[in-house]
Design a protein around this motif. Structure first.
Motif, PDB file in Angstrom:
ATOM      1  N   VAL A   1      52.814   8.346  22.917  1.00 47.26           N
ATOM      2  CA  VAL A   1      53.543   7.101  23.223  1.00 47.26           C
ATOM      3  C   VAL A   1      53.227   6.451  24.662  1.00 47.26           C
ATOM      4  O   VAL A   1      53.559   7.253  25.481  1.00 47.26           O
ATOM      5  N   LEU A   2      52.733   5.348  24.415  1.00 42.68           N
ATOM      6  CA  LEU A   2      52.541   4.696  25.847  1.00 42.68           C
ATOM      7  C   LEU A   2      53.724   3.732  26.626  1.00 42.68           C
ATOM      8  O   LEU A   2      54.346   3.135  25.855  1.00 42.68           O
ATOM      9  N   GLY A   3      53.870   4.364  27.842  1.00 38.21           N
ATOM     10  CA  GLY A   3      54.917   3.558  28.451  1.00 38.21           C
ATOM     11  C   GLY A   3      54.787   2.133  29.010  1.00 38.21           C
ATOM     12  O   GLY A   3      53.386   1.659  28.904  1.00 38.21           O
TER      13      GLY A   3
ATOM     14  N   LYS B   1      48.150  -2.259  31.266  1.00 39.30           N
ATOM     15  CA  LYS B   1      46.730  -1.843  31.867  1.00 39.30           C
ATOM     16  C   LYS B   1      45.907  -1.803  30.233  1.00 39.30           C
ATOM     17  O   LYS B   1      44.944  -2.619  30.207  1.00 39.30           O
ATOM     18  N   ILE B   2      46.424  -1.345  29.100  1.00 38.28           N
ATOM     19  CA  ILE B   2      45.658  -1.330  28.059  1.00 38.28           C
ATOM     20  C   ILE B   2      46.693  -0.927  26.813  1.00 38.28           C
ATOM     21  O   ILE B   2      47.516  -0.055  26.678  1.00 38.28           O
ATOM     22  N   PRO B   3      46.909  -2.080  26.044  1.00 41.41           N
ATOM     23  CA  PRO B   3      47.805  -1.947  24.911  1.00 41.41           C
ATOM     24  C   PRO B   3      47.283  -0.891  23.944  1.00 41.41           C
ATOM     25  O   PRO B   3      46.085  -0.692  23.999  1.00 41.41           O
ATOM     26  N   ARG B   4      48.152  -0.320  22.965  1.00 40.62           N
ATOM     27  CA  ARG B   4      47.784   0.568  22.077  1.00 40.62           C
ATOM     28  C   ARG B   4      46.579   0.370  21.422  1.00 40.62           C
ATOM     29  O   ARG B   4      45.831   1.018  21.067  1.00 40.62           O
ATOM     30  N   ASP B   5      46.733  -0.909  20.826  1.00 39.24           N
ATOM     31  CA  ASP B   5      45.621  -1.113  19.734  1.00 39.24           C
ATOM     32  C   ASP B   5      44.002  -1.262  20.286  1.00 39.24           C
ATOM     33  O   ASP B   5      43.139  -0.747  19.686  1.00 39.24           O
TER      34      ASP B   5
ATOM     35  N   LYS C   1      41.948  10.052  29.270  1.00 40.29           N
ATOM     36  CA  LYS C   1      41.926   9.612  30.801  1.00 40.29           C
ATOM     37  C   LYS C   1      41.075   8.619  31.464  1.00 40.29           C
ATOM     38  O   LYS C   1      41.517   7.800  32.266  1.00 40.29           O
ATOM     39  N   LYS C   2      39.775   8.619  30.613  1.00 44.34           N
ATOM     40  CA  LYS C   2      38.832   7.596  31.163  1.00 44.34           C
ATOM     41  C   LYS C   2      39.350   6.237  30.882  1.00 44.34           C
ATOM     42  O   LYS C   2      39.234   5.502  31.767  1.00 44.34           O
ATOM     43  N   HIS C   3      40.168   6.181  29.923  1.00 46.00           N
ATOM     44  CA  HIS C   3      40.625   4.605  29.570  1.00 46.00           C
ATOM     45  C   HIS C   3      41.975   4.396  30.172  1.00 46.00           C
ATOM     46  O   HIS C   3      42.312   3.286  30.360  1.00 46.00           O
ATOM     47  N   LEU C   4      42.805   5.449  30.407  1.00 46.10           N
ATOM     48  CA  LEU C   4      44.077   5.465  30.983  1.00 46.10           C
ATOM     49  C   LEU C   4      44.477   5.401  32.532  1.00 46.10           C
ATOM     50  O   LEU C   4      45.406   4.770  32.970  1.00 46.10           O
ATOM     51  N   LEU C   5      43.504   6.182  33.182  1.00 42.49           N
ATOM     52  CA  LEU C   5      43.845   6.465  34.451  1.00 42.49           C
ATOM     53  C   LEU C   5      43.259   5.082  35.354  1.00 42.49           C
ATOM     54  O   LEU C   5      42.539   4.310  35.145  1.00 42.49           O
TER      55      LEU C   5
END
Ligand SMILES: Cc1ncc(COP(=O)(O)O)c(C=O)c1O
Length: 371
Positions: A289-291, A297-301, A367-371
């Motif tokens: 689950v994304l906080g 930064k980047i929505p789930r979809d 991690k590449k997309h979220l960090l």
């Protein structure tokens, strides 16, 4: 695009399944009678620690029959979590009753007992806790409420084969438990399901109704309108082989979760499945689950789309039932937690064929997309 697609939940089938199916074909018992049906029912009941288990054609038909056996009907309400697969709600409508959608717990994503309490009315007849994504609902509290208000409990254990709470298996707590053996489940029969209970009357009623309500002692005599909701011997042949390796399938699910936990550590503002105290989750789907900050930064979809480009298949969490056109007008609450999870949760690849290398790759890509 990567050549190898990492799928979200491929079945784990091998020689045992094949051998059993060959035996069933050779025996010519390919419909709903045969040795594997009886064996599968007996062994599943033993595995779960219940008196009775009866095979059905799917988890959905199992839920339908469970509610029929409990005589849930028009004018009754059944309390369900807003965050579940649509089959939970549909089964309530099949018997003419009304589902009442309530919120889920923020930590464990299963029906919230305090929300159940608020939703009870004179018309409430049953609660359907759903053991979501392999976790177990708060059964102690739910059973206490059910006892106090004289309500039935139908456990939707479609996603939680072998999960345990206080040493007892999910599906064995309520009046009835229902399992699905759809292809993406922990154990599968292709399509299929099982209804379990300790109550002989419920068992006999479900067995009767699934077989076109044929009188057990009088062939082709049907005193009521029934259903063909039977499982085939071919499916049960696969089921027996799968049940034979259930412990290793569950151990692998738990290992996959640990790999995710290890390789995603350091990633802030995300939540993975949490295991309730005294519970053994089977982590049917390791989920994320994304906080609030990370999804700015980047929505789930958008994240799911990027993962797909990298050859990683994921699933969004279920839509809240109360958001669907046919359920919008049914009684429900502003189920903020269910709505938030639904928008920001995704199921990561969790099939038991995954290797540690696969999981590491998924985590590195995340991690590449979220960090
Ligand atoms: C929570 C839940 N309930 C019910 C079902 C219905 O099971 P089936 O697809 O076997 O009809 C499923 C499975 O897909 C499920 O996930």
């Amino acid at each position: 695009m990567r050549k190898k697609i990492i799928s979200v939940a491929a079945p784990n089938l091998g020689r045992e399944e094949l051998n059993n199916v060959i035996k069933a074909v050779k025996s010519s018992w390919i419909s709903s009678r045969g040795e594997y049906i009886n064996k599968f029912e007996k062994e599943f009941a033993r595995y779960l620690g219940v008196r009775y288990a009866t095979t059905v054609s799917s988890g959905t038909t199992g839920l339908h029959l469970a509610l029929l056996a409990l005589k849930i009907k028009k004018g009754n309400e059944v309390i369900i979590p807003d965050l579940t697969y649509v089959a939970t709600a549909n089964a309530v409508k099949y018997v003419g009753a009304q589902p009442v959608m309530v919120d889920v717990e923020p930590d464990y994503w299963c029906i919230d007992p305090t929300a159940i309490l608020k939703a009870i009315s004179k018309r409430t007849k049953a609660i359907i806790p759903v053991h979501l994504y392999g976790n177990v609902a708060a059964m102690t509290e739910i059973l206490k409420i059910a006892k106090k208000y004289h309500l039935y409990v139908v456990e939707d254990a479609a996603e939680a084969h072998g999960a345990e709470y206080k040493g007892k298996k999910a599906g064995s707590f309520g009046d009835v438990g229902v399992f699905s053996f759809f292809g993406n489940k922990i154990m599968t029969t292709g399509e299929g399901g099982m209804v379990v209970t300790n109550n002989k009357k419920i068992y006999e009623r479900v067995s009767f109704l699934k077989n076109q309500a044929q009188s057990p002692n009088n062939k082709y005599w049907h005193p009521e309108i029934g259903f063909n909701y039977r499982m085939t011997n071919l499916q049960a042949a696969v089921g027996c082989a799968q049940l034979g390796k259930i412990n290793s399938l569950i151990n692998k699910k738990r290992k996959i979760f640990q790999w995710y936990k290890k390789y995603l550590s350091g990633l802030k503002d995300i939540t993975l499945n949490q295991e309730r105290k005294n519970t053994k989750s089977v982590y049917w789907m390791t989920s994320l689950v994304l906080g609030r900050n990370i999804r700015k930064k980047i929505p789930r979809d958008a994240l799911m789309k990027l993962l797909k480009k990298d050859g990683i298949e994921t699933r969004p969490f279920f839509y809240p039932i109360s958001k669907m056109p046919m359920y919008r007008k049914e009684r429900h609450y502003p189920n903020f937690i269910a709505y938030n999870l639904s928008q920001n949760g995704l199921n990561l690849p969790s099939g038991t064929n995954l290797t540690e290398k696969d999981v590491k790759f998924v985590c590195q890509t995340l991690k590449k997309h979220l960090l």
